[in-house]
Design a protein around this motif. Structure first.
Motif, short mmCIF file in Angstrom:
data_model
loop_
_atom_site.label_atom_id
_atom_site.label_comp_id
_atom_site.label_asym_id
_atom_site.label_seq_id
_atom_site.Cartn_x
_atom_site.Cartn_y
_atom_site.Cartn_z
N THR B 5 35.57 13.57 -1.86
CA THR B 5 35.81 13.74 -0.43
C THR B 5 34.74 13.00 0.37
O THR B 5 33.55 13.19 0.14
CB THR B 5 35.78 15.23 -0.05
OG1 THR B 5 36.74 15.93 -0.84
CG2 THR B 5 36.13 15.42 1.42
N GLN B 6 35.19 12.18 1.32
CA GLN B 6 34.27 11.42 2.15
C GLN B 6 34.49 11.73 3.62
O GLN B 6 35.62 11.89 4.07
CB GLN B 6 34.48 9.90 1.96
CG GLN B 6 34.07 9.39 0.61
CD GLN B 6 34.17 7.87 0.54
OE1 GLN B 6 34.96 7.33 -0.23
NE2 GLN B 6 33.37 7.19 1.35
N ARG B 22 28.95 10.77 4.39
CA ARG B 22 28.76 11.85 3.42
C ARG B 22 29.84 11.84 2.37
O ARG B 22 30.97 11.43 2.64
CB ARG B 22 28.72 13.20 4.14
CG ARG B 22 27.52 13.37 5.03
CD ARG B 22 27.51 14.67 5.78
NE ARG B 22 26.26 14.85 6.52
CZ ARG B 22 26.02 14.32 7.71
NH1 ARG B 22 26.93 13.57 8.31
NH2 ARG B 22 24.85 14.53 8.30
N CYS B 23 29.47 12.35 1.21
CA CYS B 23 30.39 12.34 0.07
C CYS B 23 30.20 13.61 -0.75
O CYS B 23 29.07 14.00 -1.07
CB CYS B 23 30.11 11.12 -0.80
SG CYS B 23 30.93 11.12 -2.41
N GLN B 24 31.31 14.24 -1.07
CA GLN B 24 31.29 15.36 -2.01
C GLN B 24 31.94 14.89 -3.30
O GLN B 24 33.15 14.63 -3.33
CB GLN B 24 32.03 16.57 -1.45
CG GLN B 24 32.03 17.76 -2.39
CD GLN B 24 32.69 18.98 -1.76
OE1 GLN B 24 33.26 18.91 -0.67
NE2 GLN B 24 32.61 20.11 -2.44
N LEU B 27 33.51 18.11 -8.70
CA LEU B 27 32.65 19.11 -9.34
C LEU B 27 32.49 18.81 -10.83
O LEU B 27 33.48 18.60 -11.54
CB LEU B 27 33.27 20.49 -9.15
CG LEU B 27 32.43 21.69 -9.61
CD1 LEU B 27 31.18 21.80 -8.75
CD2 LEU B 27 33.25 22.98 -9.53
N THR B 73 26.32 18.55 -4.84
CA THR B 73 27.62 18.50 -4.16
C THR B 73 27.61 17.58 -2.95
O THR B 73 28.61 17.50 -2.22
CB THR B 73 28.05 19.92 -3.70
OG1 THR B 73 27.12 20.39 -2.72
CG2 THR B 73 28.12 20.88 -4.88
N LEU B 74 26.51 16.87 -2.70
CA LEU B 74 26.44 16.05 -1.50
C LEU B 74 25.63 14.78 -1.76
O LEU B 74 24.50 14.83 -2.24
CB LEU B 74 25.79 16.83 -0.35
CG LEU B 74 25.57 16.04 0.95
CD1 LEU B 74 26.91 15.65 1.56
CD2 LEU B 74 24.74 16.86 1.94
N THR B 76 24.62 11.14 0.46
CA THR B 76 24.65 10.56 1.80
C THR B 76 24.25 9.09 1.74
O THR B 76 23.43 8.67 0.91
CB THR B 76 23.71 11.30 2.77
OG1 THR B 76 22.37 11.18 2.29
CG2 THR B 76 24.08 12.77 2.86
#
Lengths: 118, 112
Positions: B5-6, B22-24, B27, B73-74, B76
């Motif tokens: 996710t961006q 940002r990027c997730q 998992l 989880t992050l 940047t």
């Protein structure tokens, strides 16, 4: 360093026909993966197919298949029964698998823009 | 369905402004990549992390770009100050070492 070359900037094909996209690469590694990614106008990078270098059998995913020639360092993508939704930019990519993991990243070619005509 | 996710998906900013993307990652993926796509240069690797540690940022202009991974989880990517030549699509991608790498939908940046 690895290099990936896609010599066809653009190609077109009629719907329902077959088209082959070319890719060559250069590496001194013996263990690696090769990929084809599809990028439609939305710019999403979609994995099409993966080939492990140690496998002699060519990978196949439905209408998509590859011709992997390890000695020639060639990795072409064949799309059968082309559909309008196949219109996209196609990228060939290389990933090394050395034991240290330092080459776990994708090196891309410049891409081939494929247009499927009705 | 697991995905990278961006945010933001689109950003228009004025030259000189700071931009943070940002990027997730997915998992469980231990490697995170930042790629930039332009018409002229194609897809370039800017930086990547393994287990949150930077592995290689040699593709990134050091004077204005910075990449961090404050937690698993992050990730940047920051540009300060931004310039018109930074206009591009920035992709975050993640994977587990030795396996397929998956891409986010990209952040379209326009610097005017």
């Amino acid at each position: 360093a690895q290099t990936v070359t896609q010599s066809q900037p653009e190609m077109s094909v009629q719907e329902a026909e077959t088209v082959t996209l070319s890719c060559t690469y250069d590496t001194s590694e013996n263990n690696y993966y090769l990929f084809w990614y599809k990028q439609p106008p939305s710019r999403q990078m979609i994995l099409v197919i993966r080939q492990e270098a140690y496998k002699q059998q060519n990978a196949t995913e439905n209408r998509f298949s590859v011709n992997f020639q390890k000695a020639a360092k060639s990795f072409s993508l064949k799309i059968s029964d082309s559909q309008l939704g196949d219109t996209a930019m196609y990228f060939c990519a290389f990933m090394g698998l050395n034991s240290g993991g330092s080459n776990y990243k994708l090196t891309f070619g410049k891409g081939t823009l494929l247009t499927v005509n009705p | 369905d697991a995905r990278v996710t961006q945010t933001p998906r689109h950003k228009v900013t004025e030259m000189g402004q700071e931009v943070t993307m940002r990027c997730q990652p997915i998992l469980g993926h231990n490697t995170v990549f930042w790629y930039r796509q332009t018409m002229m240069q194609g897809l370039e690797l800017l930086a990547y992390f393994r287990n949150r540690a930077p592995l290689d940022d040699s593709g990134m202009p050091k004077d204005r770009f910075s990449a961090e991974m404050p937690d698993a989880t992050l990730a940047t990517l920051k540009i300060q100050p931004s310039e018109p030549r930074d206009s591009a699509v920035y992709f975050c991608a993640s994977g587990i070492e030795g396996n397929t790498i998956y891409f986010g939908e990209g952040s379209w940046l326009t610097v005017v």
